[in-house]
Motif scaffolding. Structure first.
Motif, PDB file in Angstrom:
ATOM      1  N   ARG A 178       0.833  -1.227   0.000  1.00 42.63           N
ATOM      2  CA  ARG A 178       0.000   0.000   0.000  1.00 42.63           C
ATOM      3  C   ARG A 178       0.855   1.259   0.000  1.00 42.63           C
ATOM      4  NH1 ARG A 178      -5.320  -0.982   3.790  1.00 42.63           N
ATOM      5  NH2 ARG A 178      -5.972  -2.995   2.903  1.00 42.63           N
ATOM      6  N   GLN A 179       2.046   1.198   0.602  1.00 40.46           N
ATOM      7  CA  GLN A 179       2.943   2.365   0.581  1.00 40.46           C
ATOM      8  C   GLN A 179       3.541   2.576  -0.806  1.00 40.46           C
ATOM      9  OE1 GLN A 179       5.677   1.047   3.616  1.00 40.46           O
ATOM     10  NE2 GLN A 179       4.648   2.184   5.266  1.00 40.46           N
ATOM     11  N   VAL A 180       4.004   1.490  -1.437  1.00 39.60           N
ATOM     12  CA  VAL A 180       4.752   1.582  -2.701  1.00 39.60           C
ATOM     13  C   VAL A 180       3.815   1.624  -3.906  1.00 39.60           C
ATOM     14  CG1 VAL A 180       6.381   0.295  -4.177  1.00 39.60           C
ATOM     15  CG2 VAL A 180       6.800   0.476  -1.709  1.00 39.60           C
ATOM     16  N   ARG A 181       2.647   0.986  -3.806  1.00 37.86           N
ATOM     17  CA  ARG A 181       1.641   0.898  -4.868  1.00 37.86           C
ATOM     18  C   ARG A 181       2.246   0.374  -6.182  1.00 37.86           C
ATOM     19  NH1 ARG A 181      -2.658   4.205  -2.839  1.00 37.86           N
ATOM     20  NH2 ARG A 181      -3.399   4.959  -4.824  1.00 37.86           N
ATOM     21  N   PRO A 182       2.821  -0.836  -6.129  1.00 36.47           N
ATOM     22  CA  PRO A 182       3.477  -1.397  -7.320  1.00 36.47           C
ATOM     23  C   PRO A 182       2.464  -1.948  -8.321  1.00 36.47           C
ATOM     24  CG  PRO A 182       3.552  -2.996  -5.544  1.00 36.47           C
ATOM     25  CD  PRO A 182       2.911  -1.748  -4.975  1.00 36.47           C
ATOM     26  N   ASP A 183       2.815  -1.879  -9.600  1.00 39.91           N
ATOM     27  CA  ASP A 183       2.040  -2.555 -10.646  1.00 39.91           C
ATOM     28  C   ASP A 183       2.386  -4.047 -10.658  1.00 39.91           C
ATOM     29  OD1 ASP A 183       1.055   0.015 -11.774  1.00 39.91           O
ATOM     30  OD2 ASP A 183       3.214   0.286 -12.067  1.00 39.91           O
ATOM     31  N   LEU A 184       3.655  -4.330 -10.385  1.00 40.23           N
ATOM     32  CA  LEU A 184       4.179  -5.696 -10.440  1.00 40.23           C
ATOM     33  C   LEU A 184       4.896  -6.020  -9.138  1.00 40.23           C
ATOM     34  CD1 LEU A 184       5.159  -8.269 -12.103  1.00 40.23           C
ATOM     35  CD2 LEU A 184       7.147  -6.890 -12.732  1.00 40.23           C
ATOM     36  N   VAL A 185       4.634  -7.218  -8.609  1.00 37.83           N
ATOM     37  CA  VAL A 185       5.398  -7.746  -7.470  1.00 37.83           C
ATOM     38  C   VAL A 185       6.183  -8.961  -7.951  1.00 37.83           C
ATOM     39  CG1 VAL A 185       5.200  -9.005  -5.263  1.00 37.83           C
ATOM     40  CG2 VAL A 185       3.919  -6.886  -5.608  1.00 37.83           C
ATOM     41  N   ILE A 186       7.444  -9.028  -7.577  1.00 35.10           N
ATOM     42  CA  ILE A 186       8.275 -10.206  -7.849  1.00 35.10           C
ATOM     43  C   ILE A 186       8.577 -10.860  -6.510  1.00 35.10           C
ATOM     44  CG2 ILE A 186      10.479 -11.053  -8.769  1.00 35.10           C
ATOM     45  CD1 ILE A 186      10.545  -8.601 -10.618  1.00 35.10           C
ATOM     46  N   THR A 187       8.325 -12.171  -6.400  1.00 35.50           N
ATOM     47  CA  THR A 187       8.589 -12.856  -5.124  1.00 35.50           C
ATOM     48  C   THR A 187       8.915 -14.323  -5.375  1.00 35.50           C
ATOM     49  OG1 THR A 187       7.777 -13.135  -2.845  1.00 35.50           O
ATOM     50  CG2 THR A 187       6.170 -13.474  -4.624  1.00 35.50           C
ATOM     51  N   HIS A 188       9.160 -15.053  -4.287  1.00 38.20           N
ATOM     52  CA  HIS A 188       9.494 -16.477  -4.382  1.00 38.20           C
ATOM     53  C   HIS A 188       8.269 -17.308  -4.766  1.00 38.20           C
ATOM     54  CE1 HIS A 188      13.320 -15.866  -2.275  1.00 38.20           C
ATOM     55  NE2 HIS A 188      12.674 -15.156  -1.378  1.00 38.20           N
TER      56      HIS A 188
ATOM     57  N   LEU B 160      -3.209   4.272   4.849  1.00 35.18           N
ATOM     58  CA  LEU B 160      -2.816   3.513   3.660  1.00 35.18           C
ATOM     59  C   LEU B 160      -4.046   2.935   2.964  1.00 35.18           C
ATOM     60  CD1 LEU B 160       0.307   1.734   5.182  1.00 35.18           C
ATOM     61  CD2 LEU B 160       0.296   3.599   3.500  1.00 35.18           C
ATOM     62  N   GLU B 161      -4.354   3.493   1.802  1.00 30.92           N
ATOM     63  CA  GLU B 161      -5.515   3.056   1.029  1.00 30.92           C
ATOM     64  C   GLU B 161      -5.251   1.713   0.371  1.00 30.92           C
ATOM     65  OE1 GLU B 161      -8.361   4.568   0.856  1.00 30.92           O
ATOM     66  OE2 GLU B 161      -7.961   6.625   1.543  1.00 30.92           O
ATOM     67  N   ALA B 162      -6.341   0.977   0.096  1.00 31.32           N
ATOM     68  CA  ALA B 162      -6.218  -0.313  -0.591  1.00 31.32           C
ATOM     69  C   ALA B 162      -5.540  -0.146  -1.945  1.00 31.32           C
ATOM     70  CB  ALA B 162      -7.617  -0.917  -0.770  1.00 31.32           C
ATOM     71  N   TRP B 163      -4.816  -1.174  -2.370  1.00 33.98           N
ATOM     72  CA  TRP B 163      -4.089  -1.114  -3.643  1.00 33.98           C
ATOM     73  C   TRP B 163      -4.104  -2.495  -4.311  1.00 33.98           C
ATOM     74  CZ3 TRP B 163      -2.587   2.288  -7.053  1.00 33.98           C
ATOM     75  CH2 TRP B 163      -1.707   1.901  -8.067  1.00 33.98           C
ATOM     76  N   THR B 164      -4.414  -2.497  -5.601  1.00 28.78           N
ATOM     77  CA  THR B 164      -4.450  -3.750  -6.364  1.00 28.78           C
ATOM     78  C   THR B 164      -3.198  -3.900  -7.215  1.00 28.78           C
ATOM     79  OG1 THR B 164      -6.863  -3.739  -6.434  1.00 28.78           O
ATOM     80  CG2 THR B 164      -5.730  -5.076  -8.104  1.00 28.78           C
ATOM     81  N   VAL B 165      -2.414  -4.921  -6.914  1.00 28.63           N
ATOM     82  CA  VAL B 165      -1.250  -5.283  -7.730  1.00 28.63           C
ATOM     83  C   VAL B 165      -1.765  -6.050  -8.945  1.00 28.63           C
ATOM     84  CG1 VAL B 165       0.889  -6.638  -7.790  1.00 28.63           C
ATOM     85  CG2 VAL B 165       0.240  -5.415  -5.698  1.00 28.63           C
ATOM     86  N   ARG B 166      -1.286  -5.696 -10.131  1.00 33.63           N
ATOM     87  CA  ARG B 166      -1.876  -6.265 -11.341  1.00 33.63           C
ATOM     88  C   ARG B 166      -1.216  -7.570 -11.795  1.00 33.63           C
ATOM     89  NH1 ARG B 166      -1.870  -1.463 -15.364  1.00 33.63           N
ATOM     90  NH2 ARG B 166      -3.158  -2.865 -16.615  1.00 33.63           N
ATOM     91  N   GLU B 167       0.030  -7.789 -11.376  1.00 32.04           N
ATOM     92  CA  GLU B 167       0.708  -9.011 -11.824  1.00 32.04           C
ATOM     93  C   GLU B 167       1.805  -9.380 -10.830  1.00 32.04           C
ATOM     94  OE1 GLU B 167       1.041  -9.826 -16.209  1.00 32.04           O
ATOM     95  OE2 GLU B 167       3.141  -9.368 -15.775  1.00 32.04           O
ATOM     96  N   VAL B 168       2.042 -10.690 -10.691  1.00 33.21           N
ATOM     97  CA  VAL B 168       3.133 -11.195  -9.839  1.00 33.21           C
ATOM     98  C   VAL B 168       4.005 -12.114 -10.674  1.00 33.21           C
ATOM     99  CG1 VAL B 168       3.701 -12.579  -7.798  1.00 33.21           C
ATOM    100  CG2 VAL B 168       1.732 -11.029  -7.722  1.00 33.21           C
ATOM    101  N   TRP B 169       5.309 -11.953 -10.528  1.00 30.89           N
ATOM    102  CA  TRP B 169       6.261 -12.881 -11.153  1.00 30.89           C
ATOM    103  C   TRP B 169       6.922 -13.695 -10.039  1.00 30.89           C
ATOM    104  CZ3 TRP B 169       9.600  -9.632 -15.134  1.00 30.89           C
ATOM    105  CH2 TRP B 169       8.742  -9.083 -16.101  1.00 30.89           C
ATOM    106  N   LEU B 170       6.887 -15.024 -10.164  1.00 28.22           N
ATOM    107  CA  LEU B 170       7.445 -15.925  -9.158  1.00 28.22           C
ATOM    108  C   LEU B 170       8.789 -16.469  -9.614  1.00 28.22           C
ATOM    109  CD1 LEU B 170       4.168 -17.914  -8.401  1.00 28.22           C
ATOM    110  CD2 LEU B 170       5.129 -15.995  -7.078  1.00 28.22           C
ATOM    111  N   THR B 171       9.771 -16.462  -8.695  1.00 32.75           N
ATOM    112  CA  THR B 171      11.100 -17.008  -8.994  1.00 32.75           C
ATOM    113  C   THR B 171      11.270 -18.368  -8.323  1.00 32.75           C
ATOM    114  OG1 THR B 171      12.156 -16.047  -7.045  1.00 32.75           O
ATOM    115  CG2 THR B 171      12.071 -14.667  -9.004  1.00 32.75           C
TER     116      THR B 171
END
Ligand SMILES: [Zn+2]
Length: 239
Positions: free
Chosen positions: A105-115, A161-172
């Motif tokens: 919610r702080q960063v408001r990313p379009d994409l999250v990359i995680t495990h 911190l307002e709600a935020w929708t991440v649009r895509e996640v990439w998994l490693t």
């Protein structure tokens, strides 16, 4: 997939210092080249890692945070945040979901990359328990927590911190990648990032060759041709 032009902010959520550099630093460097804002969020300080046994755990934590900041700088990232969970003891939890949802919610990313949260039966290393815990909690933070204004209402009430929708996640690190990024032009920077983790890799003989061989293999699998390097991801639409 999310069109590249619509990716303005990226949040990378990992368990330990060096995870982002193995999994995604080449792709991160290419995002930074295009003006994308990238933030790193690490669940732990990596205080159970390292080759130097003369340091106590708090000394190791400080050293590894410093190394991760240097590695981030090598690919143009300056926003590096740590949650301070204990290395080796991370479990999927409501607290971890809230801590990740807060940063989403702080960063408001379009994409999250995680495990990738599932165990990879072809290669155990990417499936460290901390990786699975962080990957699972990050996906839960993406959906439903960060976008649901009724999840963790204290984030809105106390921190605005307002709600935020991440649009895509990439998994490693998963066994079923379906997206490969050609990182050839960023390979030197990825290697520099990895070599910033001096306490982890300085004692490893032939480390640079090992890294180049590994990421050349991904490029071959992707069909990018000889003398190319690639990183591999599984893409999850979350919009
Ligand atoms: Zn790790």
């Amino acid at each position: 997939m999310l069109p590249e032009a619509e990716i303005n902010r990226v949040l990378v959520v990992t368990a330990h210092p060096d995870d982002v550099d193995f999994g995604a630093a080449g792709s991160v460097a290419l995002f930074v080249d295009k003006g994308v804002e990238v933030t790193y969020l690490l669940a732990t300080d990596g205080d159970a890692g390292g080759n130097e046994r003369t340091l106590d755990n708090s000394g190791m934590a400080e050293l590894r945070r410093t190394e991760q900041r240097a590695a981030a700088k090598a690919v143009g990232v300056t926003d590096v945040r740590f949650l301070g969970y204990k290395d080796g003891l991370v479990v999927p939890s409501i607290e971890l979901r809230r801590d990740i949802a807060r940063v989403i919610r702080q960063v408001r990313p379009d994409l999250v990359i995680t495990h990738h949260p599932d165990r990879n039966y072809r290669n155990v290393a990417p499936s460290h328990p901390d990786h699975r815990a962080v990957g699972g909690s990050a996906l839960d933070a993406v959906y439903p927590d960060a976008r649901n204004p009724y999840a963790f209402p204290e984030l809105l009430r106390d921190e605005g911190l307002e709600a935020w929708t991440v649009r895509e996640v990439w998994l490693t690190g998963g066994s079923t990648p379906d997206h490969w990024v050609d990182i050839t032009e960023a390979m030197d920077r990825k290697l520099a990032a990895l070599q910033s983790h001096v306490s982890q890799v300085a004692h490893v003989e032939g480390f640079a060759d090992f890294v180049r061989t590994r990421f050349a293999a991904w490029a071959e699998q992707a069909g990018f041709g000889a003398d190319h390097y690639a990183e591999a991801f599984q893409v999850v639409p979350t919009g």
